[in-house]
Design a protein around this motif. Structure first.
Motif, PDB file in Angstrom:
ATOM      1  N   SER A  31       0.863  -1.181   0.000  1.00 38.05           N
ATOM      2  CA  SER A  31       0.000   0.000   0.000  1.00 38.05           C
ATOM      3  C   SER A  31       0.899   1.230   0.000  1.00 38.05           C
ATOM      4  O   SER A  31       1.941   1.247   0.665  1.00 38.05           O
ATOM      5  N   PHE A  32       0.483   2.252  -0.744  1.00 37.12           N
ATOM      6  CA  PHE A  32       1.254   3.495  -0.821  1.00 37.12           C
ATOM      7  C   PHE A  32       0.572   4.622  -0.055  1.00 37.12           C
ATOM      8  O   PHE A  32       1.058   5.745  -0.059  1.00 37.12           O
ATOM      9  N   ASP A  33      -0.544   4.335   0.593  1.00 36.28           N
ATOM     10  CA  ASP A  33      -1.255   5.330   1.391  1.00 36.28           C
ATOM     11  C   ASP A  33      -0.768   5.270   2.833  1.00 36.28           C
ATOM     12  O   ASP A  33      -0.620   4.171   3.392  1.00 36.28           O
ATOM     13  N   ALA A  34      -0.548   6.422   3.449  1.00 33.12           N
ATOM     14  CA  ALA A  34      -0.077   6.459   4.838  1.00 33.12           C
ATOM     15  C   ALA A  34      -1.096   5.838   5.788  1.00 33.12           C
ATOM     16  O   ALA A  34      -0.736   5.304   6.833  1.00 33.12           O
ATOM     17  N   ASP A  35      -2.385   5.892   5.419  1.00 32.51           N
ATOM     18  CA  ASP A  35      -3.437   5.244   6.204  1.00 32.51           C
ATOM     19  C   ASP A  35      -3.834   3.960   5.490  1.00 32.51           C
ATOM     20  O   ASP A  35      -4.157   3.976   4.301  1.00 32.51           O
ATOM     21  N   TRP A  36      -3.796   2.842   6.225  1.00 32.58           N
ATOM     22  CA  TRP A  36      -4.017   1.535   5.596  1.00 32.58           C
ATOM     23  C   TRP A  36      -4.754   0.622   6.554  1.00 32.58           C
ATOM     24  O   TRP A  36      -4.456   0.580   7.752  1.00 32.58           O
ATOM     25  N   GLN A  37      -5.715  -0.125   6.040  1.00 31.97           N
ATOM     26  CA  GLN A  37      -6.423  -1.125   6.839  1.00 31.97           C
ATOM     27  C   GLN A  37      -5.803  -2.486   6.563  1.00 31.97           C
ATOM     28  O   GLN A  37      -5.686  -2.910   5.409  1.00 31.97           O
ATOM     29  N   PHE A  38      -5.417  -3.180   7.634  1.00 37.13           N
ATOM     30  CA  PHE A  38      -4.774  -4.476   7.528  1.00 37.13           C
ATOM     31  C   PHE A  38      -5.628  -5.508   8.250  1.00 37.13           C
ATOM     32  O   PHE A  38      -5.933  -5.343   9.433  1.00 37.13           O
ATOM     33  N   GLU A  39      -6.016  -6.564   7.542  1.00 43.14           N
ATOM     34  CA  GLU A  39      -6.806  -7.623   8.162  1.00 43.14           C
ATOM     35  C   GLU A  39      -5.884  -8.658   8.788  1.00 43.14           C
ATOM     36  O   GLU A  39      -4.982  -9.189   8.137  1.00 43.14           O
ATOM     37  N   VAL A  40      -6.119  -8.957  10.053  1.00 39.77           N
ATOM     38  CA  VAL A  40      -5.294  -9.905  10.796  1.00 39.77           C
ATOM     39  C   VAL A  40      -5.757 -11.330  10.481  1.00 39.77           C
ATOM     40  O   VAL A  40      -6.893 -11.695  10.771  1.00 39.77           O
ATOM     41  N   VAL A  41      -4.860 -12.113   9.861  1.00 40.83           N
ATOM     42  CA  VAL A  41      -5.174 -13.511   9.560  1.00 40.83           C
ATOM     43  C   VAL A  41      -4.233 -14.458  10.302  1.00 40.83           C
ATOM     44  O   VAL A  41      -4.432 -15.664  10.297  1.00 40.83           O
ATOM     45  N   GLY A  42      -3.207 -13.909  10.929  1.00 41.06           N
ATOM     46  CA  GLY A  42      -2.226 -14.691  11.671  1.00 41.06           C
ATOM     47  C   GLY A  42      -1.049 -13.793  12.011  1.00 41.06           C
ATOM     48  O   GLY A  42      -1.077 -12.582  11.748  1.00 41.06           O
ATOM     49  N   ASP A  43      -0.017 -14.386  12.588  1.00 41.86           N
ATOM     50  CA  ASP A  43       1.176 -13.611  12.945  1.00 41.86           C
ATOM     51  C   ASP A  43       1.730 -12.921  11.694  1.00 41.86           C
ATOM     52  O   ASP A  43       1.734 -13.503  10.605  1.00 41.86           O
ATOM     53  N   ALA A  44       2.177 -11.680  11.849  1.00 41.75           N
ATOM     54  CA  ALA A  44       2.698 -10.944  10.700  1.00 41.75           C
ATOM     55  C   ALA A  44       3.658  -9.851  11.149  1.00 41.75           C
ATOM     56  O   ALA A  44       3.578  -9.362  12.275  1.00 41.75           O
ATOM     57  N   THR A  45       4.556  -9.494  10.253  1.00 44.17           N
ATOM     58  CA  THR A  45       5.423  -8.339  10.429  1.00 44.17           C
ATOM     59  C   THR A  45       5.037  -7.338   9.347  1.00 44.17           C
ATOM     60  O   THR A  45       4.969  -7.684   8.171  1.00 44.17           O
ATOM     61  N   ILE A  46       4.773  -6.120   9.764  1.00 48.88           N
ATOM     62  CA  ILE A  46       4.369  -5.060   8.844  1.00 48.88           C
ATOM     63  C   ILE A  46       5.439  -3.977   8.887  1.00 48.88           C
ATOM     64  O   ILE A  46       5.807  -3.506   9.960  1.00 48.88           O
ATOM     65  N   LYS A  47       5.921  -3.603   7.706  1.00 47.81           N
ATOM     66  CA  LYS A  47       6.998  -2.612   7.640  1.00 47.81           C
ATOM     67  C   LYS A  47       6.502  -1.324   6.998  1.00 47.81           C
ATOM     68  O   LYS A  47       5.902  -1.358   5.917  1.00 47.81           O
ATOM     69  N   ALA A  48       6.763  -0.199   7.670  1.00 51.02           N
ATOM     70  CA  ALA A  48       6.496   1.121   7.116  1.00 51.02           C
ATOM     71  C   ALA A  48       7.816   1.679   6.609  1.00 51.02           C
ATOM     72  O   ALA A  48       8.761   1.825   7.385  1.00 51.02           O
ATOM     73  N   ASP A  49       7.884   1.950   5.308  1.00 51.99           N
ATOM     74  CA  ASP A  49       9.115   2.486   4.695  1.00 51.99           C
ATOM     75  C   ASP A  49       9.011   3.995   4.554  1.00 51.99           C
ATOM     76  O   ASP A  49       8.011   4.517   4.045  1.00 51.99           O
ATOM     77  N   PHE A  50      10.059   4.692   4.975  1.00 55.53           N
ATOM     78  CA  PHE A  50      10.163   6.125   4.849  1.00 55.53           C
ATOM     79  C   PHE A  50      11.441   6.454   4.092  1.00 55.53           C
ATOM     80  O   PHE A  50      12.347   5.622   3.997  1.00 55.53           O
ATOM     81  N   SER A  51      11.516   7.668   3.551  1.00 56.79           N
ATOM     82  CA  SER A  51      12.700   8.114   2.824  1.00 56.79           C
ATOM     83  C   SER A  51      13.059   9.520   3.282  1.00 56.79           C
ATOM     84  O   SER A  51      12.161  10.336   3.556  1.00 56.79           O
ATOM     85  N   SER A  52      14.348   9.807   3.350  1.00 54.98           N
ATOM     86  CA  SER A  52      14.765  11.160   3.739  1.00 54.98           C
ATOM     87  C   SER A  52      14.450  12.116   2.593  1.00 54.98           C
ATOM     88  O   SER A  52      14.464  11.748   1.419  1.00 54.98           O
ATOM     89  N   LEU A  53      14.122  13.352   2.947  1.00 56.30           N
ATOM     90  CA  LEU A  53      13.784  14.377   1.944  1.00 56.30           C
ATOM     91  C   LEU A  53      15.047  14.952   1.332  1.00 56.30           C
ATOM     92  O   LEU A  53      16.093  14.971   1.887  1.00 56.30           O
TER      93      LEU A  53
END
Length: 79
Positions: free
Chosen positions: A57-79
């Motif tokens: 997803s490329f939107d800062a706000d995101w809905q994630f459905e929990v189906v089991g254990d997971a790792t979610i990564k938010a990627d940021f970049s320096s300006l």
């Protein structure tokens, strides 16, 4: 219950909220399987949000459905 771990990449480049609560990066938090998490990524000064999970997803706000254990990564970049 499922363990959800949120990663901020690079470290200290932003803040991640789940259901409005600031989440500690790299720490597993339990959520009910079948629930939906409202995720929000907030960049730190000098950074911008890029995506969740390397393009899931490329939107800062995101809905994630929990189906089991997971790792979610938010990627940021320096300006």
């Amino acid at each position: 219950m499922a363990n959800i771990t949120l990663i901020v990449n690079p470290e200290n480049s932003g803040t991640v909220r789940a259901n409005g609560n600031v989440m500690p990066a790299g720490v597993a938090v339990q959520f009910e399987i079948g629930s939906t998490i409202e995720l929000s990524a907030e960049p730190a000064d000098g950074f911008e949000f890029l995506n969740w999970n390397e393009g899931e997803s490329f939107d800062a706000d995101w809905q994630f459905e929990v189906v089991g254990d997971a790792t979610i990564k938010a990627d940021f970049s320096s300006l």
